[in-house]
Design a protein around this motif. Structure first.
Motif, PDB file in Angstrom:
ATOM      1  N   ALA A 158      57.361   2.181   5.588  1.00  0.00           N
ATOM      2  CA  ALA A 158      56.473   1.363   6.417  1.00  0.00           C
ATOM      3  C   ALA A 158      56.807  -0.111   6.202  1.00  0.00           C
ATOM      4  O   ALA A 158      56.929  -0.569   5.072  1.00  0.00           O
ATOM      5  CB  ALA A 158      55.021   1.645   6.069  1.00  0.00           C
ATOM      6  N   GLY A 159      56.981  -0.827   7.300  1.00  0.00           N
ATOM      7  CA  GLY A 159      57.319  -2.240   7.231  1.00  0.00           C
ATOM      8  C   GLY A 159      56.604  -3.021   8.310  1.00  0.00           C
ATOM      9  O   GLY A 159      55.586  -2.580   8.853  1.00  0.00           O
ATOM     10  N   ASP A 160      57.153  -4.182   8.643  1.00  0.00           N
ATOM     11  CA  ASP A 160      56.536  -5.060   9.636  1.00  0.00           C
ATOM     12  C   ASP A 160      56.476  -4.437  11.027  1.00  0.00           C
ATOM     13  O   ASP A 160      55.476  -4.564  11.727  1.00  0.00           O
ATOM     14  CB  ASP A 160      57.313  -6.375   9.741  1.00  0.00           C
ATOM     15  CG  ASP A 160      57.194  -7.227   8.493  1.00  0.00           C
ATOM     16  OD1 ASP A 160      56.302  -6.955   7.664  1.00  0.00           O
ATOM     17  OD2 ASP A 160      57.997  -8.162   8.343  1.00  0.00           O
ATOM     18  N   ILE A 172      52.702  10.306  18.223  1.00  0.00           N
ATOM     19  CA  ILE A 172      52.368   9.078  17.510  1.00  0.00           C
ATOM     20  C   ILE A 172      51.720   8.123  18.499  1.00  0.00           C
ATOM     21  O   ILE A 172      52.273   7.843  19.574  1.00  0.00           O
ATOM     22  CB  ILE A 172      53.623   8.432  16.881  1.00  0.00           C
ATOM     23  CG1 ILE A 172      54.280   9.402  15.892  1.00  0.00           C
ATOM     24  CG2 ILE A 172      53.261   7.109  16.202  1.00  0.00           C
ATOM     25  CD1 ILE A 172      55.600   8.906  15.318  1.00  0.00           C
ATOM     26  N   PHE A 173      50.539   7.624  18.123  1.00  0.00           N
ATOM     27  CA  PHE A 173      49.784   6.696  18.966  1.00  0.00           C
ATOM     28  C   PHE A 173      49.431   5.449  18.171  1.00  0.00           C
ATOM     29  O   PHE A 173      49.244   5.515  16.960  1.00  0.00           O
ATOM     30  CB  PHE A 173      48.458   7.331  19.417  1.00  0.00           C
ATOM     31  CG  PHE A 173      48.613   8.456  20.382  1.00  0.00           C
ATOM     32  CD1 PHE A 173      48.678   8.218  21.742  1.00  0.00           C
ATOM     33  CD2 PHE A 173      48.693   9.761  19.932  1.00  0.00           C
ATOM     34  CE1 PHE A 173      48.815   9.260  22.642  1.00  0.00           C
ATOM     35  CE2 PHE A 173      48.834  10.812  20.818  1.00  0.00           C
ATOM     36  CZ  PHE A 173      48.892  10.560  22.177  1.00  0.00           C
ATOM     37  N   THR A 205      49.365  -3.508  12.799  1.00  0.00           N
ATOM     38  CA  THR A 205      48.713  -2.568  13.719  1.00  0.00           C
ATOM     39  C   THR A 205      48.704  -1.181  13.081  1.00  0.00           C
ATOM     40  O   THR A 205      49.668  -0.784  12.442  1.00  0.00           O
ATOM     41  CB  THR A 205      49.475  -2.523  15.070  1.00  0.00           C
ATOM     42  OG1 THR A 205      49.483  -3.843  15.616  1.00  0.00           O
ATOM     43  CG2 THR A 205      48.830  -1.566  16.047  1.00  0.00           C
ATOM     44  N   THR A 206      47.608  -0.470  13.294  1.00  0.00           N
ATOM     45  CA  THR A 206      47.502   0.891  12.771  1.00  0.00           C
ATOM     46  C   THR A 206      48.069   1.873  13.782  1.00  0.00           C
ATOM     47  O   THR A 206      47.802   1.771  14.986  1.00  0.00           O
ATOM     48  CB  THR A 206      46.035   1.245  12.472  1.00  0.00           C
ATOM     49  OG1 THR A 206      45.556   0.339  11.470  1.00  0.00           O
ATOM     50  CG2 THR A 206      45.892   2.674  11.970  1.00  0.00           C
ATOM     51  N   TYR A 207      48.860   2.816  13.284  1.00  0.00           N
ATOM     52  CA  TYR A 207      49.436   3.889  14.096  1.00  0.00           C
ATOM     53  C   TYR A 207      49.036   5.213  13.453  1.00  0.00           C
ATOM     54  O   TYR A 207      48.923   5.308  12.234  1.00  0.00           O
ATOM     55  CB  TYR A 207      50.962   3.768  14.164  1.00  0.00           C
ATOM     56  CG  TYR A 207      51.397   2.530  14.893  1.00  0.00           C
ATOM     57  CD1 TYR A 207      51.610   2.561  16.266  1.00  0.00           C
ATOM     58  CD2 TYR A 207      51.565   1.326  14.226  1.00  0.00           C
ATOM     59  CE1 TYR A 207      51.976   1.418  16.954  1.00  0.00           C
ATOM     60  CE2 TYR A 207      51.936   0.175  14.906  1.00  0.00           C
ATOM     61  CZ  TYR A 207      52.131   0.227  16.270  1.00  0.00           C
ATOM     62  OH  TYR A 207      52.487  -0.906  16.955  1.00  0.00           O
ATOM     63  N   THR A 208      48.822   6.209  14.283  1.00  0.00           N
ATOM     64  CA  THR A 208      48.436   7.524  13.776  1.00  0.00           C
ATOM     65  C   THR A 208      49.426   8.575  14.257  1.00  0.00           C
ATOM     66  O   THR A 208      49.764   8.620  15.446  1.00  0.00           O
ATOM     67  CB  THR A 208      47.015   7.901  14.221  1.00  0.00           C
ATOM     68  OG1 THR A 208      46.116   6.872  13.774  1.00  0.00           O
ATOM     69  CG2 THR A 208      46.582   9.229  13.615  1.00  0.00           C
ATOM     70  N   VAL A 209      49.881   9.397  13.313  1.00  0.00           N
ATOM     71  CA  VAL A 209      50.792  10.508  13.596  1.00  0.00           C
ATOM     72  C   VAL A 209      49.955  11.789  13.579  1.00  0.00           C
ATOM     73  O   VAL A 209      49.276  12.069  12.588  1.00  0.00           O
ATOM     74  CB  VAL A 209      51.906  10.610  12.533  1.00  0.00           C
ATOM     75  CG1 VAL A 209      52.851  11.769  12.856  1.00  0.00           C
ATOM     76  CG2 VAL A 209      52.653   9.295  12.404  1.00  0.00           C
ATOM     77  N   TYR A 210      49.987  12.540  14.671  1.00  0.00           N
ATOM     78  CA  TYR A 210      49.283  13.811  14.783  1.00  0.00           C
ATOM     79  C   TYR A 210      50.313  14.932  14.811  1.00  0.00           C
ATOM     80  O   TYR A 210      51.395  14.767  15.374  1.00  0.00           O
ATOM     81  CB  TYR A 210      48.480  13.884  16.083  1.00  0.00           C
ATOM     82  CG  TYR A 210      47.401  12.844  16.206  1.00  0.00           C
ATOM     83  CD1 TYR A 210      46.118  13.091  15.730  1.00  0.00           C
ATOM     84  CD2 TYR A 210      47.659  11.612  16.799  1.00  0.00           C
ATOM     85  CE1 TYR A 210      45.121  12.143  15.840  1.00  0.00           C
ATOM     86  CE2 TYR A 210      46.675  10.655  16.909  1.00  0.00           C
ATOM     87  CZ  TYR A 210      45.406  10.922  16.425  1.00  0.00           C
ATOM     88  OH  TYR A 210      44.420   9.978  16.542  1.00  0.00           O
ATOM     89  N   THR A 248      49.533   1.459   8.644  1.00  0.00           N
ATOM     90  CA  THR A 248      49.399   0.137   9.257  1.00  0.00           C
ATOM     91  C   THR A 248      50.651  -0.669   8.935  1.00  0.00           C
ATOM     92  O   THR A 248      51.049  -0.768   7.762  1.00  0.00           O
ATOM     93  CB  THR A 248      48.141  -0.584   8.718  1.00  0.00           C
ATOM     94  OG1 THR A 248      46.985   0.213   9.025  1.00  0.00           O
ATOM     95  CG2 THR A 248      47.986  -1.949   9.375  1.00  0.00           C
ATOM     96  N   THR A 249      51.261  -1.202   9.976  1.00  0.00           N
ATOM     97  CA  THR A 249      52.430  -2.054   9.772  1.00  0.00           C
ATOM     98  C   THR A 249      51.982  -3.355   9.116  1.00  0.00           C
ATOM     99  O   THR A 249      50.836  -3.782   9.264  1.00  0.00           O
ATOM    100  CB  THR A 249      53.143  -2.344  11.104  1.00  0.00           C
ATOM    101  OG1 THR A 249      52.202  -2.879  12.032  1.00  0.00           O
ATOM    102  CG2 THR A 249      53.783  -1.092  11.684  1.00  0.00           C
ATOM    103  N   SER A 250      52.877  -3.970   8.374  1.00  0.00           N
ATOM    104  CA  SER A 250      52.540  -5.215   7.671  1.00  0.00           C
ATOM    105  C   SER A 250      52.725  -6.403   8.607  1.00  0.00           C
ATOM    106  O   SER A 250      53.230  -6.291   9.703  1.00  0.00           O
ATOM    107  CB  SER A 250      53.406  -5.348   6.415  1.00  0.00           C
ATOM    108  OG  SER A 250      54.764  -5.198   6.727  1.00  0.00           O
TER     109      SER A 250
END
Length: 127
Positions: A32-34, A54-55, A100-105, A124-126
């Motif tokens: 996980a990065g920027d 992924i959303f 920003t937060t991303y969710t993997v389903y 969450t990306t940094s």
């Protein structure tokens, strides 16, 4: 004239097929990065197919399992995978928005087609 009839008068009870529940896949988030991250979706033995999406946004526990399994939800990245061809899938999510937060389903169906439960992980990306 002789007529002969034969008929079965005893019927054996057929054993019902055992329904095999689908084991949920595992989701691993790394790198996980920027502006990105790596998600690995790994299905369990006995899986027929599994799918992922992924959303952007916080987790939504109301995701429709059937639509996720059929890849009808869309998403930034998504797919349906045949377990017999590929037991795990790695997705490199790139060019995402910072902070920003991303969710993997993910979800799986057994070899008999029984759909399991939706699992998810957020990252969450940094900035």
């Amino acid at each position: 004239m002789l007529l002969a009839f034969a008929a079965c008068t005893t019927f054996e009870t057929e054993a019902p097929l055992a329904v095999v529940d689908a084991t949920s896949p595992t989701i691993t988030i790394s790198n996980a990065g920027d502006t990105g991250f790596t998600a690995t979706i790994a299905a369990a033995e006995g899986t027929g197919f599994y799918s992922y999406a992924i959303f952007a946004g916080e987790a939504n526990e109301g995701i429709n399992a059937t639509n996720l399994m059929k890849n009808k939800l869309g998403g930034l990245y998504s797919g349906v995978v045949d377990y017999s061809q590929k037991a795990s899938t790695t997705v490199e999510a790139k060019d995402l928005t910072r902070n920003t937060t991303y969710t993997v389903y993910a979800i799986a169906a057994s070899e008999q087609g029984t759909i399991g439960e939706v699992v998810y992980k957020s990252v969450t990306t940094s900035d």
